[in-house]
Scaffold this active site. Sequence first.
Site, short mmCIF file in Angstrom:
data_model
loop_
_atom_site.label_atom_id
_atom_site.label_comp_id
_atom_site.label_asym_id
_atom_site.label_seq_id
_atom_site.Cartn_x
_atom_site.Cartn_y
_atom_site.Cartn_z
N ASN A 131 -33.50 145.44 -5.44
CA ASN A 131 -33.56 144.76 -6.73
C ASN A 131 -34.84 143.94 -6.82
O ASN A 131 -35.31 143.38 -5.83
CB ASN A 131 -32.36 143.82 -6.92
CG ASN A 131 -32.23 143.39 -8.37
OD1 ASN A 131 -31.90 144.20 -9.23
ND2 ASN A 131 -32.51 142.13 -8.65
N GLU A 194 -35.88 148.80 -10.69
CA GLU A 194 -36.91 148.28 -11.58
C GLU A 194 -38.28 148.91 -11.31
O GLU A 194 -39.06 149.17 -12.22
CB GLU A 194 -37.03 146.75 -11.43
CG GLU A 194 -35.87 145.97 -12.04
CD GLU A 194 -34.65 145.84 -11.13
OE1 GLU A 194 -34.73 146.24 -9.96
OE2 GLU A 194 -33.61 145.34 -11.61
N ASP A 243 -38.32 125.66 -20.36
CA ASP A 243 -38.15 127.11 -20.43
C ASP A 243 -38.80 127.68 -21.69
O ASP A 243 -39.62 127.04 -22.32
CB ASP A 243 -36.66 127.48 -20.31
CG ASP A 243 -36.48 128.80 -19.56
OD1 ASP A 243 -37.14 129.78 -19.93
OD2 ASP A 243 -35.67 128.86 -18.62
MN MN Z 1 -31.59 144.82 -11.15
#
Ligand code: MN
Length: 423
Positions: A131, A194, A243
Amino acid sequence: MKSLGDFLEVDLTVDDEVSPEFEISKILMEHYRKTVLFNRVKGSRLRVAGNIITSRDRMCSALCTTREKFVMKVTESLKSPLEAEDVNKTPWQEEIKSLRELPILRHFERDAGAYITSGVVFARDEEHGRNASIHRMLVIDDNHIAIRLVERHLHAFYTKKEEKNEALEIAIAIGLHPSVLFASSYSFNSFEDELALAGALAGEPVTLAKCKSVDLRVPSEAEIVIEGKILPGERTEEGPFTDITGTYDIVRKQPVIEVTKISVKRDAIYPALVPSSVEHRLLMGMPREPSIYHEVSKVADVKNVVLSEGGCSWLHGFVSIKKRSEDEPEEAIEAAFKGHRSMKHVVIVDDDIDIFNPEEVEFAIATRFQAHRDAHIFRNVKGSSLDPSAERSAITTKIGIDATKPLGKEEEYEKARIPEVNK
Ligand code: MN
């Protein structure tokens, strides 16, 4: 694989010594459409580059596409992923003892401290594989970092380990080509790779080299690699942090990374990513646009989708459609919210409106919209936790605005034109 250096086009070089505490973020926000290179940074021997992605068009060029074709490019790349390849080399020849020797920025006044914002965190799980995801990470001391884990893939990997009282090995790769950052920001529903998306977008596979102290591989083109493990049973205060909206997010108890090694390339550049900057908004918002497109496509003939910069590239969406029936806009509104759950306001326009130009969208609202008829209001629904106006637990009111022309009344809505003058 392409590197950060392959993409970097510096508009402004700063040779005077600058501080990573507020000074760099101030210069970057003042020159938000310029890529800035800082050659001398107080307390670090690394250089800093910021505002690396200055516009939607720059982001699109990194993904080998244009703003018109962006959504289709991502859709096609998802269908034809390009697997990453292992390489046999160790690109990071120099080591650094402490996190404090890295030029990690303190961005805004009330932020809890210096935050790593452009790091891609790599981890592996026996069941789900690799990941890659982007997290904000607060430097606590020389070798500890607090990491904000929302309940997605990395959180799931960590929870599994923590249940066995084991640490989760991770590696943070910093200084990557934007295609890797984009793919790492993409919200896959399942545990897709990804990096295979990044490869397909960039047109060449990501190459992976071995880390030194953890059993992981990270992109060999990374400028900096921080290796470590997320400790089981440890929590620390994380936040406040500015943010995407440019407002302060709250303090939460979050997991802790213990750093085991920091390695850098010779002449490494540290990429600064200032929260709420155009760059942050594009990187976080653009990966959501294809899923909005995908959902709306199920109910309407969509031309394009954008999360507008004025809406922080997060809360406001504009969707242009070729309207075929009067029911379509309302269905498109519901589908668009499904495609991006954090979105609060969505405007549906006809395909004669350029959704990349907010003034044209406002024109459509001004001349084609009647609130009693065309506003679709959804009360007490789950929205964004980053919207300070939301009620507790991100409960919000959403509005969909149908700013399309009624069918069959084209004449009343015709944009007046000036004819050619015959002399
Ligand atoms: Mn992922």
